[in-house]
Design an enzyme around this catalytic site. Structure first.
Site, PDB file in Angstrom:
ATOM      1  N   LYS A  38      48.223  44.916  22.232  1.00  0.00           N
ATOM      2  CA  LYS A  38      47.135  45.204  21.278  1.00  0.00           C
ATOM      3  C   LYS A  38      47.457  46.436  20.448  1.00  0.00           C
ATOM      4  O   LYS A  38      47.048  46.525  19.289  1.00  0.00           O
ATOM      5  CB  LYS A  38      45.799  45.400  22.024  1.00  0.00           C
ATOM      6  N   LYS A  69      50.071  33.528  23.380  1.00  0.00           N
ATOM      7  CA  LYS A  69      48.871  32.841  23.880  1.00  0.00           C
ATOM      8  C   LYS A  69      47.874  32.633  22.738  1.00  0.00           C
ATOM      9  O   LYS A  69      47.842  33.431  21.786  1.00  0.00           O
ATOM     10  CB  LYS A  69      48.243  33.605  25.053  1.00  0.00           C
ATOM     11  N   LYS A  96      41.751  34.709  19.464  1.00  0.00           N
ATOM     12  CA  LYS A  96      40.605  34.280  18.660  1.00  0.00           C
ATOM     13  C   LYS A  96      40.737  34.461  17.145  1.00  0.00           C
ATOM     14  O   LYS A  96      39.805  34.836  16.481  1.00  0.00           O
ATOM     15  CB  LYS A  96      39.356  35.010  19.156  1.00  0.00           C
TER      16      LYS A  96
HETATM   17  P1  TYM Z   1      38.819  37.448  26.687  1.00  0.00           P
HETATM   18  O1  TYM Z   1      37.596  37.178  25.910  1.00  0.00           O
HETATM   19  O2  TYM Z   1      40.043  37.870  25.986  1.00  0.00           O
HETATM   20  O3  TYM Z   1      39.181  36.149  27.522  1.00  0.00           O
HETATM   21  C1  TYM Z   1      38.190  35.514  28.289  1.00  0.00           C
HETATM   22  C2  TYM Z   1      38.823  34.649  29.352  1.00  0.00           C
HETATM   23  O4  TYM Z   1      39.599  33.607  28.730  1.00  0.00           O
HETATM   24  C3  TYM Z   1      40.923  33.616  29.267  1.00  0.00           C
HETATM   25  N1  TYM Z   1      41.852  33.272  28.176  1.00  0.00           N
HETATM   26  C4  TYM Z   1      42.788  32.314  28.242  1.00  0.00           C
HETATM   27  N2  TYM Z   1      43.140  31.461  29.226  1.00  0.00           N
HETATM   28  C5  TYM Z   1      44.124  30.587  28.965  1.00  0.00           C
HETATM   29  N3  TYM Z   1      44.812  30.527  27.774  1.00  0.00           N
HETATM   30  C6  TYM Z   1      44.483  31.373  26.748  1.00  0.00           C
HETATM   31  N4  TYM Z   1      45.119  31.307  25.595  1.00  0.00           N
HETATM   32  C7  TYM Z   1      43.429  32.321  26.969  1.00  0.00           C
HETATM   33  N5  TYM Z   1      42.867  33.289  26.193  1.00  0.00           N
HETATM   34  C8  TYM Z   1      41.897  33.861  26.948  1.00  0.00           C
HETATM   35  C9  TYM Z   1      41.146  35.043  29.778  1.00  0.00           C
HETATM   36  O5  TYM Z   1      42.088  35.068  30.813  1.00  0.00           O
HETATM   37  C10 TYM Z   1      39.775  35.435  30.248  1.00  0.00           C
HETATM   38  O6  TYM Z   1      39.559  35.062  31.597  1.00  0.00           O
HETATM   39  N6  TYM Z   1      39.352  41.218  29.732  1.00  0.00           N
HETATM   40  C11 TYM Z   1      38.625  39.958  29.757  1.00  0.00           C
HETATM   41  C12 TYM Z   1      37.132  40.171  29.602  1.00  0.00           C
HETATM   42  C13 TYM Z   1      36.517  40.941  30.725  1.00  0.00           C
HETATM   43  C14 TYM Z   1      36.382  40.527  32.073  1.00  0.00           C
HETATM   44  C15 TYM Z   1      35.698  41.588  32.749  1.00  0.00           C
HETATM   45  C16 TYM Z   1      36.773  39.397  32.779  1.00  0.00           C
HETATM   46  C17 TYM Z   1      35.964  42.170  30.622  1.00  0.00           C
HETATM   47  N7  TYM Z   1      35.442  42.560  31.843  1.00  0.00           N
HETATM   48  C18 TYM Z   1      35.408  41.512  34.114  1.00  0.00           C
HETATM   49  C19 TYM Z   1      36.468  39.326  34.158  1.00  0.00           C
HETATM   50  C20 TYM Z   1      35.790  40.378  34.805  1.00  0.00           C
HETATM   51  C21 TYM Z   1      39.200  39.052  28.679  1.00  0.00           C
HETATM   52  O7  TYM Z   1      40.369  38.823  28.662  1.00  0.00           O
HETATM   53  O8  TYM Z   1      38.375  38.501  27.770  1.00  0.00           O
END
Ligand code: TYM
Length: 325
Positions: free
Chosen positions: A115, A196, A199
């Site tokens: 990032k 990967k 968004k």
């Molecule tokens: P975020 O919004 O980036 O992703 C949310 C979840 O989606 C999964 N993910 C994917 N899985 C497979 N392929 C992809 N291309 C892909 N892109 C995203 C991520 O692994 C995630 O599970 N840091 C976290 C948000 C968070 C969180 C937490 C999660 C903040 N606090 C506490 C669990 C517990 C995240 O990556 O959000």
């Protein structure tokens, strides 16, 4: 036997895409319907502030995420769905964790490195301490499991490091949570399948994309110059077909791939149809939910009230253990 506790969250940085769905939300839905599990799932709005954002869009995306969870089949009666910032104890615990987390642990996080390259002009302190807030989101509910996609495993490991540090210094308080992943998977970007799916723009298929939009994005998806080279793009499309395709189309295209007769335009057309069909009911439900903001507010309010009881107990225990009055 004590019930298991599982937590999970998704950032409302944009609309949720099929990577979020397969990597996370699909499991959240299953867990929310399992009455052997106590679960807490949040819309991680505070983490969304670590990368550039527009306040108006953020507001829309938060409600959009709530409608997405519910339209996908999340059961708010058996689980707790809420907005992270509505439980101020998360941020409070994060500050305390910031003061016991070595800087070096944060600097070596893969997501921070990626990032900070992507947003080179906005490397803010929040981006660095992102995993500390995530550790607070998790540990405040003292869970056994954290439901995440494969890319977040390193952050869950760090939450165990922080739990261990806190316990060693101030006495046993937090369990060390495990990642709760049924099938580790990573959905790749359509426009650059070595990265990967995230968004932005045409690299992601959003869960609520209309059939025409799905077909347009898939048509542009990067594959190889020649079918059968087993390029990352081809693998990604075949992977999606395995998840969303009918048995018959999976068989047909696997055979075509194995015999060197795969035609990308056919694969993309079929996949577009399969993904559109898979999310057809979801699209309708989501539209309906978005027209009922009072209902969404009620679900999120109920979830937050219940979550806050647990969060409050933990922060009170933590403050007492570290000597705050
Ligand atoms: P975020 O919004 O980036 O992703 C949310 C979840 O989606 C999964 N993910 C994917 N899985 C497979 N392929 C992809 N291309 C892909 N892109 C995203 C991520 O692994 C995630 O599970 N840091 C976290 C948000 C968070 C969180 C937490 C999660 C903040 N606090 C506490 C669990 C517990 C995240 O990556 O959000």
């Amino acid at each position: 036997m004590n019930k298991q506790t599982v937590v999970g969250g998704i950032r409302p940085t944009n609309k949720l895409h099929i990577g979020n769905y397969l990597g996370a939300l699909k499991q959240f839905v299953a867990i929310s319907n399992d009455n052997q599990i106590t679960s807490y799932f949040f819309i991680v709005d505070l983490h969304s502030l670590t990368t550039p954002f527009e306040p108006k869009e953020l507001k829309t995306n938060i409600l959009d995420a709530a409608a997405t969870y519910l339209a996908a089949g999340f059961n708010p009666k058996n689980s707790n769905l809420f907005i992270q910032s509505h439980i101020p104890e998360h941020a409070e615990l994060a500050w305390i964790f910031n003061c016991i987390t070595p800087l070096g642990e944060l600097e070596r996080m893969t997501q921070f490195k990626e990032k900070s390259q992507q947003h080179a002009t906005n490397i803010n302190a929040g981006l660095l301490s992102y995993p500390v807030l995530m550790a607070a989101d998790i540990l405040i509910y003292k869970p056994n499991g954290v439901s995440v996609g494969e890319d977040q495993v390193q952050h869950v490991e760090l939450s165990r490091v922080i739990a261990r540090k806190f316990n060693n210094k101030f006495g046993n308080t937090f369990p060390e949570p495990q990642t709760y992943i049924r099938k580790p998977l990573r959905i790749m970007s359509l426009t650059d399948p070595t990265k990967k799916m995230s968004k932005t723009g045409d690299e992601a298929l959003n869960m609520d994309d209309e059939p025409k939009e799905i077909a347009r994005k898939l048509k542009k998806a990067v594959t190889a110059s020649e079918p059968g080279k087993k390029s990352p793009g081809e693998e990604n499309l075949m992977f999606l077909l395995n998840h969303f395709g009918s048995e018959e189309s999976v068989r047909h295209f696997t055979e075509a791939q194995n015999s060197g007769k795969l035609k990308y335009f056919e694969l993309k057309e079929t996949l577009a149809q399969n993904i559109s069909d898979y999310f057809a009911e979801f699209r309708e439900k989501k539209k309906e939910l978005l027209s009922k903001p009072d209902y969404l507010a009620q679900v999120l309010g109920d979830g937050a009230r219940k979550a806050r009881e647990t969060a409050h107990k933990t922060i009170t225990e933590v403050k007492q253990k570290i000597g705050l009055l």
